[in-house]
Design a protein around this motif. Structure first.
Motif, PDB file in Angstrom:
ATOM      1  N   PHE A 278       1.005  -1.274   0.018  1.00 56.71           N
ATOM      2  CA  PHE A 278      -0.092   0.140   0.010  1.00 56.71           C
ATOM      3  C   PHE A 278       1.092   1.052   0.020  1.00 56.71           C
ATOM      4  CE2 PHE A 278      -2.735   3.221   1.750  1.00 56.71           C
ATOM      5  CZ  PHE A 278      -3.955   3.342   0.906  1.00 56.71           C
TER       6      PHE A 278
ATOM      7  N   TRP B 243      -2.900   1.608  -7.172  1.00 56.09           N
ATOM      8  CA  TRP B 243      -2.759   0.813  -6.234  1.00 56.09           C
ATOM      9  C   TRP B 243      -4.457  -0.045  -6.179  1.00 56.09           C
ATOM     10  CZ3 TRP B 243      -5.790  -0.549  -1.966  1.00 56.09           C
ATOM     11  CH2 TRP B 243      -5.572  -1.626  -1.197  1.00 56.09           C
TER      12      TRP B 243
ATOM     13  N   ASN C 298      -5.435  -3.928  -7.316  1.00 57.38           N
ATOM     14  CA  ASN C 298      -5.769  -4.917  -6.280  1.00 57.38           C
ATOM     15  C   ASN C 298      -7.235  -4.938  -6.117  1.00 57.38           C
ATOM     16  OD1 ASN C 298      -3.258  -5.508  -4.687  1.00 57.38           O
ATOM     17  ND2 ASN C 298      -3.124  -3.311  -5.009  1.00 57.38           N
TER      18      ASN C 298
END
Length: 66
Positions: free
Chosen positions: A37, A56, A60
């Protein structure tokens, strides 16, 4: 070289990131704990990379469930 305007910031707070993603503060704090993260913890302050957050999230999306 990074060139910023007057109001541009490189990072955002946990609350700003939560609002950006449409999740609660507690969920965002769980995200911060995840490997990869884009955040840095400085004692009690957490700063999140403003440009890396959407990347990110898209990389994800759907991988984690609670």
């Amino acid at each position: 070289m990074i060139v910023l305007g007057n109001n541009d910031k490189l990072s955002i707070t946990v609350d700003e990131a939560a609002k950006l993603l449409g999740v609660g503060r507690n969920t965002m704090l769980e995200f911060v704990k995840m490997d990869g993260f884009p955040a840095i913890r400085l004692k009690r302050k957490i700063i999140i990379d403003k440009e890396a957050l959407p990347k990110w999230f898209s990389n994800n999306y759907g991988k984690y469930t609670y």
